[in-house]
Design a protein around this motif. Sequence first.
Motif, short mmCIF file in Angstrom:
data_model
loop_
_atom_site.label_atom_id
_atom_site.label_comp_id
_atom_site.label_asym_id
_atom_site.label_seq_id
_atom_site.Cartn_x
_atom_site.Cartn_y
_atom_site.Cartn_z
N LYS A 3 0.85 -1.27 -0.04
CA LYS A 3 -0.13 0.10 0.01
C LYS A 3 0.61 1.13 -0.07
O LYS A 3 0.55 2.16 -0.68
N GLU A 4 1.91 1.12 1.03
CA GLU A 4 2.93 2.36 0.87
C GLU A 4 3.41 2.49 -0.61
O GLU A 4 3.55 3.76 -0.84
N GLU A 5 3.98 1.54 -1.17
CA GLU A 5 4.48 1.63 -2.52
C GLU A 5 3.43 2.24 -3.42
O GLU A 5 3.70 3.00 -4.20
N THR A 8 3.40 6.04 -2.83
CA THR A 8 4.45 6.49 -3.50
C THR A 8 4.35 6.75 -4.79
O THR A 8 4.71 7.66 -5.39
N ASN A 9 3.93 5.43 -5.37
CA ASN A 9 3.77 5.81 -6.96
C ASN A 9 2.86 6.71 -7.36
O ASN A 9 3.06 7.55 -8.52
N GLU A 10 1.70 6.89 -6.58
CA GLU A 10 0.75 7.68 -7.01
C GLU A 10 1.46 9.29 -6.99
O GLU A 10 0.96 10.09 -7.74
#
Lengths: 438, 181
Positions: A3-5, A8-10
């Motif tokens: 979810k964190e990744e 970050t991508n968003e």
Amino acid sequence: MLKEEATTNEVLDSLAEGVFTVDNNFKINFFNEAAEKITGRSRKDVIGNFCKDIFKSELCSSKCPIATVLEKGKSVFDLESQIQNSNGDIIPIRINAALIRNKSSEPTGGVISFRDMSAYKEIKKYLEHQTQFYGIVGISKPIREIYSLITEIANTDATVFIYGETGTGKEMIADAIHSTSNRKNKKFVKVNCSVLPPQLLASELFGHSKGAFTDAIKERVGRFEFADGGTILLDEVAEMPLQMQLQLLRVIQVGTFERLGESITRKVDVRIIASTNIKLKDAIENGSFREDLFYRLNVIPIEVPPLRCRKEDIPLLVSHFLKKYSLYYKKDFSDFDNKSYEIFSQYDWPGNIRELENAIEYAVIRSKSNETICACNLPGHLKGNFKCTKVSEVSGDVSNSDLLKLLETNHWNKTKVAKELGINRSTLWRKLKSIGVE
Amino acid sequence: MLQHNALSHRKITIKLIYLRHSYCASCLDMSEMLGNFYFHQRKFLSAQRQLEQSLKFNSSDSIKKKLIICYTQSGLFNEAIKMLHDLINRDINLITKTKIKEENCPCADLIYEIENSPNFTRDDYEQMLMLGILWLYCDIYKSKFYFSLACELNQSDNLVLKIFNMISNCVNNNLNNNSQS
């Protein structure tokens, strides 16, 4: 973790700057949306490939920014280069580069962010070539006299004092003086003497040694030292405290100074240009400006006329700024309408050229492309009670992005924006709510 | 292109040892990535320097594969042969299954330059050895051919002979597998 990744991508995908990362073998393993847009390549075609094969920049073989970070141990900022997009077009870019490290501080790859500078390059090219004299626009007699004077002093290092109201282009005159001088290939340092408190100004101009004052954690090179061999512009010099004026006088007379907290005398060779919008005669009379410093600085005085005294330059200036902001906002306009020119010539322009430039930028934002800009799109204080007879371009026809730009320009003062658009404040509030802006 | 300069093998080794000890420990963790960069730029001597540093802390096959190529370019054939023997003794596929494009392997270009050089001769032991090593990344049959020429020119190097035998066995296995299928 996933979810964190994703978050970050968003975040990275929402940036206007292109961002990509490489592994320690220089293969691309992340490519954000802006990078896709700038390069014209989709991330699925790019990921897993060597970055040099995608970007084809001249830096790849000679001065790879990530290799530079590895060699020097410092991140790279604002490196100019160019890349090829998928159509083979050359895109000028500006790059920042840094290493990616794991929790054990071992480098696992690199990250590069880059910005498409095409629009800026085009504007810069236009501004350089479409002006009368080194970026200055004008053909009126007073301004032509200034061009002649600058040309005459080109081969000297004489101190210049530029006077003029705010927004008249004093800094541009200083730029032209430096660009025509023998020091044009050396540094040109600009210092605004009115924005810093006295002790910080002293540190800014002359530098300081470590421990010279509470926050002086390391030594600092001052602007005079930094500009050695070149030119320094002291903007708003009349705002300088008296004690500092004395130090400045010494630099002008003998070219020496000491850093704050130090007793070592340093010598510099700097050409000084000073500017002010204050009536210096009054400042000398009331004791806020030293008379001896005035005579030292006033070797070549240049008085820049206010815009109301050179109204014959207004059409040229309007054309210049219209072109500039059309390029910047990617819009296309033929000209302003006659009513606009009437307003421009009758208005007094207390803010001079800067005020004119702001008015044109405002009108460009408000107007739709491929049109003659109507006077009703000028700022309210210019158009006064003028009512547009055309079918409204205001209120309902203002696009969401233009509305947001208007709000930004007016510092989100909704009352002001509503007045500009000629609509009720509550109508504006409803429109903003409909587009999800509170 | 062969980066063999006028210095003798021993002088090159001494120079490299000197340079090795001039690096600080905090720089070592950058070595693999920097070595990879120089390798991609075909700066084999610089790559060799960095990859040797990183090998002290990371005994990676990927680093060794690149180092072998770097050693052939700086004339350090003993080092190249030793490292190659160690790798293919474990698994010959580590070299023979190299993905030339994906790994940006320079062997094809290096081979072309050597074989088309005016100095190319099959009487030169080092040239045959170099081609045998480089071809192993691209074509095992050609590698076997050049190693056989090298063994004919110098029958005293046992390690080269061992490598030749390993390659021959692999070729024979391939031929057997092909005939069975």
